[in-house]
Design an enzyme around this catalytic site. Structure first.
Site, PDB file in Angstrom:
ATOM      1  N   CYS A 117       0.888  -1.178   0.000  1.00  0.00           N
ATOM      2  CA  CYS A 117       0.000   0.000   0.000  1.00  0.00           C
ATOM      3  C   CYS A 117       0.916   1.215   0.000  1.00  0.00           C
ATOM      4  O   CYS A 117       2.133   1.103  -0.090  1.00  0.00           O
ATOM      5  CB  CYS A 117      -0.925  -0.027   1.203  1.00  0.00           C
ATOM      6  SG  CYS A 117      -0.026   0.191   2.737  1.00  0.00           S
ATOM      7  N   ARG A 122       5.001  -4.098   2.778  1.00  0.00           N
ATOM      8  CA  ARG A 122       4.203  -4.851   3.762  1.00  0.00           C
ATOM      9  C   ARG A 122       4.190  -6.358   3.476  1.00  0.00           C
ATOM     10  O   ARG A 122       3.155  -6.958   3.183  1.00  0.00           O
ATOM     11  CB  ARG A 122       2.804  -4.257   3.856  1.00  0.00           C
ATOM     12  CG  ARG A 122       2.893  -2.763   4.217  1.00  0.00           C
ATOM     13  CD  ARG A 122       1.638  -2.124   4.568  1.00  0.00           C
ATOM     14  NE  ARG A 122       1.162  -2.539   5.880  1.00  0.00           N
ATOM     15  CZ  ARG A 122       0.007  -2.093   6.384  1.00  0.00           C
ATOM     16  NH1 ARG A 122      -0.731  -1.283   5.682  1.00  0.00           N
ATOM     17  NH2 ARG A 122      -0.401  -2.500   7.568  1.00  0.00           N
TER      18      ARG A 122
HETATM   19  C1  EPZ Z   1      -0.876  -3.330  11.956  1.00  0.00           C
HETATM   20  O1  EPZ Z   1      -0.456  -3.570  10.626  1.00  0.00           O
HETATM   21  C2  EPZ Z   1      -1.963  -2.263  11.863  1.00  0.00           C
HETATM   22  N1  EPZ Z   1      -3.072  -2.752  11.044  1.00  0.00           N
HETATM   23  C3  EPZ Z   1      -1.373  -0.994  11.233  1.00  0.00           C
HETATM   24  O2  EPZ Z   1      -2.390   0.010  11.271  1.00  0.00           O
HETATM   25  C4  EPZ Z   1      -0.209  -0.522  12.103  1.00  0.00           C
HETATM   26  O3  EPZ Z   1       0.386   0.611  11.487  1.00  0.00           O
HETATM   27  C5  EPZ Z   1       0.827  -1.646  12.232  1.00  0.00           C
HETATM   28  O4  EPZ Z   1       0.197  -2.823  12.769  1.00  0.00           O
HETATM   29  C6  EPZ Z   1       1.982  -1.266  13.147  1.00  0.00           C
HETATM   30  O5  EPZ Z   1       1.495  -0.920  14.400  1.00  0.00           O
HETATM   31  C7  EPZ Z   1      -3.979  -3.591  11.610  1.00  0.00           C
HETATM   32  O6  EPZ Z   1      -3.860  -3.988  12.754  1.00  0.00           O
HETATM   33  C8  EPZ Z   1      -5.122  -3.996  10.739  1.00  0.00           C
HETATM   34  P1  EPZ Z   1       3.208  -5.023  11.224  1.00  0.00           P
HETATM   35  P2  EPZ Z   1       0.520  -4.827  10.320  1.00  0.00           P
HETATM   36  O7  EPZ Z   1       3.121  -6.420  10.740  1.00  0.00           O
HETATM   37  O8  EPZ Z   1       0.169  -5.975  11.171  1.00  0.00           O
HETATM   38  C9  EPZ Z   1       7.112  -5.418   8.586  1.00  0.00           C
HETATM   39  C10 EPZ Z   1      -3.803   1.651  10.405  1.00  0.00           C
HETATM   40  O9  EPZ Z   1      -3.562   2.798  10.036  1.00  0.00           O
HETATM   41  N2  EPZ Z   1       6.707  -6.824   8.396  1.00  0.00           N
HETATM   42  O10 EPZ Z   1       3.428  -4.768  12.671  1.00  0.00           O
HETATM   43  O11 EPZ Z   1       0.550  -5.025   8.841  1.00  0.00           O
HETATM   44  C11 EPZ Z   1       6.202  -4.458   7.844  1.00  0.00           C
HETATM   45  O12 EPZ Z   1       6.613  -4.324   6.496  1.00  0.00           O
HETATM   46  C12 EPZ Z   1      -2.874   0.535  10.022  1.00  0.00           C
HETATM   47  O13 EPZ Z   1      -4.760   1.321  11.152  1.00  0.00           O
HETATM   48  C13 EPZ Z   1       7.554  -7.687   7.704  1.00  0.00           C
HETATM   49  O14 EPZ Z   1       8.625  -7.293   7.256  1.00  0.00           O
HETATM   50  O15 EPZ Z   1       1.922  -4.223  10.776  1.00  0.00           O
HETATM   51  C14 EPZ Z   1       6.358  -3.179   8.619  1.00  0.00           C
HETATM   52  O16 EPZ Z   1       7.520  -2.508   8.157  1.00  0.00           O
HETATM   53  C15 EPZ Z   1      -1.764   0.995   9.095  1.00  0.00           C
HETATM   54  N3  EPZ Z   1       7.171  -8.976   7.516  1.00  0.00           N
HETATM   55  C16 EPZ Z   1       6.586  -3.666  10.056  1.00  0.00           C
HETATM   56  O17 EPZ Z   1       6.936  -5.044   9.959  1.00  0.00           O
HETATM   57  C17 EPZ Z   1       5.983  -9.463   7.996  1.00  0.00           C
HETATM   58  O18 EPZ Z   1       5.692 -10.667   7.804  1.00  0.00           O
HETATM   59  C18 EPZ Z   1       5.356  -3.546  10.947  1.00  0.00           C
HETATM   60  O19 EPZ Z   1       4.321  -4.276  10.347  1.00  0.00           O
HETATM   61  C19 EPZ Z   1       5.126  -8.569   8.690  1.00  0.00           C
HETATM   62  C20 EPZ Z   1       5.516  -7.263   8.881  1.00  0.00           C
END
Ligand code: EPZ
Length: 422
Positions: A117, A122
């Site tokens: 996105c 992600r």
């Molecule tokens: C959750 O997303 C939230 N969404 C996001 O909120 C929030 O910004 C994010 O957590 C961080 O707090 C929901 O809960 C629906 P992550 P998520 O996995 O789970 C990397 C909003 O505005 N990563 O903690 O997708 C990733 O690329 C949204 O409400 C990997 O590399 O976040 C990122 O850089 C936006 N490999 C970091 O970790 C993976 O397999 C954090 O992502 C998973 C993640």
């Protein structure tokens, strides 16, 4: 294209109520797949993302029905499909949360890889690696992640990063695994705790949610439940930032300071008066906010989902502020939109340098993601003149009736729906 039109410079005051947490509702709704009974969820926000999750669950065979405003019933007691439809998953990456529960229940799941996105690529590698550590065979087929297992065996899982989604997906995948699973370097967000409490209310055996090490002892089956989800700390934080820009006090109702310590401390450092009151938080802003530095981190650090909103407020702070984004690699799309309103911002790698200006000037701007959209609305409310925010669908994903609620605080704001010939 629907736009939000704002006449800036009005004095806001009064009370605004916070809704249920989108980021708790989505994984908990996915968790209903694990239940052999009926799941009734309340305090569910009326958001586009919740509607999309209902469509994904219905496509999988979960019976979904609205009981009343904010209360839904989900029943996964029939035949379930293990494959989620691409046309839905591509619109909302949180659809990927169904993979863990489907793998747990059916020992097979085929889920389209969610697209990236605006804020980043992600990936879901941490999720998939965790499924393999539980004994699943994971492969990629035509853009879908496919996981199958004869048995799921509890295991120690170390996350490369405390990913919120991976922690949630793996907690759900482990619920029926044989033996004990520990998720280490787990995310500690309040939404993780809410999901664990929901699963425990159905009979799951989970301890340690909210800490970096979560233990799940596999059980045979989960029953039904009646569960009310937590209020939305990011929505509350959005209103805290907004209220800190106004000198007449504003009460943000139906939220607690518990999960907002980093946010409240920062706003107090910037000069806002913030204190609990009744079932909410009362905020009174100074004549002008002071500058500050923020660095986004996994919970309990400063939340990335409030970075854009703080940046909008810091545009008017006296002095120079710094915003460093460490969680996502591309979450500065709002910088160019704020510059269109007269902000003085410079990006230096993962940090934005903000030189406070005396005023922002209303302009046509775009919401580039959900939270950036909220930031542009905040900027429009304090700018001189008229601001038009486009791409409002981003905002509708995470903020229920935002325009109505801001109007309730005295804002001069309305939605302009596209004409038929637009
Ligand atoms: C959750 O997303 C939230 N969404 C996001 O909120 C929030 O910004 C994010 O957590 C961080 O707090 C929901 O809960 C629906 P992550 P998520 O996995 O789970 C990397 C909003 O505005 N990563 O903690 O997708 C990733 O690329 C949204 O409400 C990997 O590399 O976040 C990122 O850089 C936006 N490999 C970091 O970790 C993976 O397999 C954090 O992502 C998973 C993640």
């Amino acid at each position: 294209m629907t736009r939000i039109i704002i006449e800036g410079g009005k004095k806001l005051s009064g009370t605004v109520r916070v809704g249920g947490a989108k980021n708790a509702a989505l994984p908990i709704m996915a968790g209903s797949i694990l239940s052999h009974g009926k799941v009734v969820l309340s305090n569910i926000p009326n958001l586009n993302d919740v509607e999309t999750m209902e469509k994904v669950l219905s496509a999988l065979g979960v019976k979904c029905r609205q009981i009343s405003d904010g209360t839904i019933e989900l029943a996964a007691d029939g035949n379930l499909s293990e494959e989620a439809p691409y046309e839905l998953v591509k619109t909302m990456r949180a659809s990927f949360f169904v993979m863990g529960p489907l793998l747990a229940r059916l020992k097979r799941a085929k889920i389209p890889l969610p697209g990236g996105c605006a804020i980043g690529v992600r990936p879901v590698d941490i999720h998939l690696k965790g499924f393999e550590m539980l004994g699943a065979r994971v492969s990629l087929e035509a853009g879908c992640a496919v996981a199958t297992a004869d048995r799921l065996i509890g295991a120690p899982i170390m996350l490369d990063f405390p990913s919120v989604g991976a922690t949630e997906n793996l907690m759900m995948a482990a619920v029926y695994a044989e033996g004990t699973t520990t998720i280490n370097n787990a995310a500690r967000e309040p939404e993780i705790v809410d999901l664990a409490n929901f699963l425990r209310s159905m009979g799951a055996s989970i301890t340690g949610a909210g800490t970096a090490s979560i233990t799940i002892n596999g059980v045979k089956a989960l029953g039904g439940t009646n569960y009310s989800i937590i209020s939305d700390r990011i929505e509350a934080g959005t209103f805290l930032v907004l209220a800190s820009l106004f000198q007449d006090s504003i009460l943000i109702d139906n939220c607690s300071t518990d999960s907002l310590h980093a946010v409240i401390a920062k706003l107090q450092e910037m000069g806002a008066e913030i204190k609990p009151e009744g079932n909410g938080i009362r905020v009174k802003g100074p004549d002008r906010l002071k500058s500050a530095e923020i660095k986004t981190l996994p919970f309990p650090g400063f939340p990335t989902d409030l970075q854009a909103q703080f940046m909008a407020a810091m545009c008017l702070s006296e002095g120079t502020s710094l915003v460093t984004e460490t969680v996502f690699e591309n979450r500065f799309m709002h910088v160019s939109e704020l510059i269109r309103m007269g902000a003085k911002l410079n990006i230096r790698d993962r940090t934005v340098v903000i030189n406070g200006v005396d005023k922002l000037i209303g302009a046509p701007v775009m919401a580039t993601d959900l939270r950036a959209g909220a930031a542009m609305v905040i900027a429009g409310l304090v700018a001189e003149g008229t601001t038009e925010v486009g791409n409002v669908h981003h905002i509708d994903r995470g903020y229920e009736k935002l325009v109505d609620r801001l109007r309730g605080l005295g804002a001069v704001i309305h939605r302009l729906e596209p004409d038929s010939n637009e």
